[in-house]
Each structure stands twice: as structure tokens, then as C-alpha cells.
Write a protein that holds these residues in place. Structure first.
Motif, PDB file in Angstrom:
ATOM      1  N   LEU A  63      -7.135  71.125 -84.832  1.00 14.75           N
ATOM      2  CA  LEU A  63      -6.790  69.746 -85.198  1.00 14.75           C
ATOM      3  C   LEU A  63      -7.543  68.754 -84.325  1.00 14.75           C
ATOM      4  N   ILE A  64      -7.686  69.064 -83.045  1.00 13.21           N
ATOM      5  CA  ILE A  64      -8.439  68.171 -82.149  1.00 13.21           C
ATOM      6  C   ILE A  64      -9.894  68.077 -82.602  1.00 13.21           C
ATOM      7  N   GLU A  65     -10.486  69.197 -82.954  1.00 11.13           N
ATOM      8  CA  GLU A  65     -11.880  69.191 -83.407  1.00 11.13           C
ATOM      9  C   GLU A  65     -12.041  68.398 -84.698  1.00 11.13           C
ATOM     10  N   LEU A  66     -11.058  68.494 -85.597  1.00  8.66           N
ATOM     11  CA  LEU A  66     -11.131  67.738 -86.848  1.00  8.66           C
ATOM     12  C   LEU A  66     -11.025  66.238 -86.582  1.00  8.66           C
ATOM     13  N   CYS A  67     -10.206  65.862 -85.603  1.00  6.77           N
ATOM     14  CA  CYS A  67     -10.057  64.438 -85.260  1.00  6.77           C
ATOM     15  C   CYS A  67     -11.235  63.931 -84.440  1.00  6.77           C
ATOM     16  N   ARG A  68     -11.960  64.839 -83.807  1.00 11.13           N
ATOM     17  CA  ARG A  68     -13.089  64.435 -82.953  1.00 11.13           C
ATOM     18  C   ARG A  68     -14.176  63.744 -83.769  1.00 11.13           C
ATOM     19  N   THR A  69     -14.374  64.167 -85.011  1.00 14.12           N
ATOM     20  CA  THR A  69     -15.446  63.602 -85.826  1.00 14.12           C
ATOM     21  C   THR A  69     -15.062  62.258 -86.425  1.00 14.12           C
ATOM     22  N   GLU A  70     -13.802  62.106 -86.859  1.00 19.95           N
ATOM     23  CA  GLU A  70     -13.367  60.845 -87.456  1.00 19.95           C
ATOM     24  C   GLU A  70     -11.851  60.786 -87.537  1.00 19.95           C
ATOM     25  N   THR A  71     -11.328  59.585 -87.713  1.00 20.26           N
ATOM     26  CA  THR A  71      -9.896  59.396 -87.913  1.00 20.26           C
ATOM     27  C   THR A  71      -9.525  59.975 -89.270  1.00 20.26           C
TER      28      THR A  71
ATOM     29  N   SER B 177      -6.097  61.273 -91.997  1.00 20.84           N
ATOM     30  CA  SER B 177      -4.673  61.233 -92.299  1.00 20.84           C
ATOM     31  C   SER B 177      -4.069  62.616 -92.068  1.00 20.84           C
ATOM     32  N   VAL B 178      -2.749  62.665 -91.983  1.00 17.34           N
ATOM     33  CA  VAL B 178      -2.049  63.939 -91.798  1.00 17.34           C
ATOM     34  C   VAL B 178      -2.356  64.873 -92.965  1.00 17.34           C
ATOM     35  N   ALA B 179      -2.394  64.339 -94.181  1.00 17.39           N
ATOM     36  CA  ALA B 179      -2.686  65.161 -95.362  1.00 17.39           C
ATOM     37  C   ALA B 179      -4.096  65.744 -95.300  1.00 17.39           C
ATOM     38  N   GLU B 180      -5.065  64.940 -94.860  1.00 16.16           N
ATOM     39  CA  GLU B 180      -6.439  65.431 -94.743  1.00 16.16           C
ATOM     40  C   GLU B 180      -6.548  66.519 -93.683  1.00 16.16           C
ATOM     41  N   LEU B 181      -5.849  66.333 -92.567  1.00 15.37           N
ATOM     42  CA  LEU B 181      -5.882  67.342 -91.514  1.00 15.37           C
ATOM     43  C   LEU B 181      -5.307  68.666 -92.005  1.00 15.37           C
ATOM     44  N   ALA B 182      -4.198  68.588 -92.748  1.00 14.19           N
ATOM     45  CA  ALA B 182      -3.583  69.806 -93.274  1.00 14.19           C
ATOM     46  C   ALA B 182      -4.545  70.519 -94.222  1.00 14.19           C
TER      47      ALA B 182
END
Length: 137
Positions: A72-80, A82-87
Motif C-alpha cells: 500500500l505504501i508503494e502504491l501511494c508513493r507514486t500518486e494519491t 482512493s481507498v477503492a483504487e488501492l484495494a
């Protein structure tokens, strides 16, 4: 020995879901049996935006983080996101992502921007008047 759907031999006690999926990890194993995010009971909306905190640990910096937390941290590292996108990007159930995000929020790894409550949104009548005024120009 038994055979799976493809006819390949498999032990009766094997934990493989199928040949392509690999070992199956139950969601409660990823969250330690928790169903609510953190002791504060924060609830993450599907459209809440998650941003990586600048002071967040880099990959492999914090041993308290599990592989799903790091993902999850790596996914947020590239861009902001949403919770749905992260899932969806992490290929995890939304409930699991909410619990993991609660952990990351408490550790100070991420920041969450919650959506504006409907009561604070402009009235539809005002928005229609603005649109009508713009069309009149």
C-alpha cells in the motif's frame, strides 16, 4: 495424493488453492483477525484519498510493516489514490485495505483526506442558477 483440476498431483493436505493462485492467505491472517481499522475506529470511505506522508519509511525500513502494508505504501508513493483504487491495485478486499490503512495512519505513514459531507456541499438550486447564468453570457 490427489489430483487438482489440471490433473497435476497434489497432497491432500496441500494449501494450494489452484496451480496459478499459489497459497491462499485468508483476509483475517493479513489483519491479525481485526475487522475495524485501529483503536480509534476510523472508517475509511471508498472515495477517501490516501497520500503518502513525506516522513514515511522507505521499502524495508520498518520491520513492523507486513508485505501488504509495504504494498500500500508503494502504491501511494507514486500518486494519491482512493481507498477503492488501492484495494483494486493491491488485489485485496476493501475491508482488509481499510484495516491496513488504519495501521499506516496510526504509524504516521499516510495521510487521509476524507470526502466533503453532503451537508457541506452547495445546494443544487444554487448550482443550477450559476449554470443558467453562465449560459446566459
Amino acid at each position: 495424493m490427489t489430483e487438482d483440476r489440471s490433473g497435476a498431483p497434489r497432497d491432500a493436505g496441500s494449501q494450494w488453492y489452484d496451480n496459478e493462485a499459489g497459497p491462499l492467505v485468508r483476509p483475517y491472517a493479513m489483519t491479525g483477525g481485526r475487522t475495524e481499522p485501529g483503536p480509534s475506529g476510523v472508517r475509511f470511505d471508498l472515495i477517501a484519498l490516501v497520500t503518502l506522508d513525506e516522513n514515511a519509511p522507505g521499502p524495508g525500513d520498518d520491520t513492523a510493516l507486513g508485505p501488504e502494508h509495504r504494498s500500500l505504501i508503494e502504491l501511494c508513493r507514486t500518486e494519491t489514490q482512493s481507498v477503492a483504487e488501492l484495494a483494486a491495485d493491491a488485489d485485496l478486499p476493501v475491508g482488509v485495505v481499510r484495516v491496513l490503512l488504519g495501521d499506516l495512519l496510526e504509524m504516521g505513514c499516510v495521510k487521509v483526506s476524507r470526502p466533503v459531507p453532503p451537508a457541506q456541499l452547495p445546494d443544487e438550486k444554487i448550482l443550477r442558477e450559476v449554470i443558467d447564468g453562465l449560459r446566459a453570457l
